[in-house]
Design an enzyme around this catalytic site. Sequence first.
Site, PDB file in Angstrom:
ATOM      1  N   CYS A  35       0.835  -1.211   0.000  1.00 16.49           N
ATOM      2  CA  CYS A  35       0.000   0.000   0.000  1.00 16.49           C
ATOM      3  C   CYS A  35       0.867   1.258   0.000  1.00 16.49           C
ATOM      4  CB  CYS A  35      -0.927  -0.021   1.215  1.00 16.49           C
ATOM      5  SG  CYS A  35      -1.793   1.513   1.526  1.00 16.49           S
ATOM      6  N   CYS A  38      -0.052   3.970   2.495  1.00 12.33           N
ATOM      7  CA  CYS A  38       0.348   3.564   3.850  1.00 12.33           C
ATOM      8  C   CYS A  38       1.781   4.005   4.135  1.00 12.33           C
ATOM      9  CB  CYS A  38       0.254   2.050   4.015  1.00 12.33           C
ATOM     10  SG  CYS A  38      -1.413   1.380   3.856  1.00 12.33           S
TER      11      CYS A  38
END
Length: 285
Positions: A35, A38
């Site tokens: 991700c 993230c």
Amino acid sequence: MQSHVVDVTQENFQHIMFEESKQRLVLLDFWADWCAPCKALGPILEKLAAEYDGQLLLAKVNADEQQAITANFGVQSLPTVALIKDGQPVDAFQGAEPESVIREKIAPFLPSEWQLKAQAAQQLMEQQDFQKALPLLLEAYTLSEEVFEVAILIAECYVSLKRWSEAEAVLSEASLEQKLHPSYEPIMAKIELMKEAADTPELRELQAKLETDPENTELKYELGVQYSQVERVEEALELLLDVLKADINYLDGGAKKIFLDVISGLPAGDALAARYQRKLFTLLY
């Protein structure tokens, strides 16, 4: 890993949710290696966790490895951050929000400046270091706009320092509701005992003499010294200041030494000390 950052597992999840979140705000950060947002958000959260160490815990949940926890929270996209306080989610956000937005999100759930000062003072009081605790409490009292719980702590501090008159003054305007505080009556009882102990026959005799001869410098000096010995600090300083106004070198500087000794016995940053230091400075210069 730092004390303000922890990896969440099935083993520690319950502890983080229901124990840690009672002590401090928990940011439950759901993330994954693949991700990209993230990876952008992670350093911001770690920075905030480090800044608020002791008040904020960053609990990182690897969504790929901890699928049961992720599913229980109904996480639909990454990153997702849940704010946990006292075992309950109180807010959440998705995506890599900027630092300013995250600060706004967490601010309502973090202690204010006055609360932090009061907490630090309580720790010092537990260590019996009332001299250092008092200035912190006085600052907290001002910053909190005179929250009564802080007034109670200030009074407790003054009582522990045997400065009962100032303890009494702090609580003198307590409302009927505030007087129901569980610590109010015990503190007032201690103050009354200290007042009785400080009201000696010798003091009463000197007070009576001074009332009949209010300009007598010798009586003011003797009573000021007596007050200082029973921790009636402000009364002592006021009388000794009157002596110095009449004669700055009274008793070959002995009165000034006693005056400064009383001030030196006060905690660093004490408002009373600062006030009487300024008054002495005005006399000297």
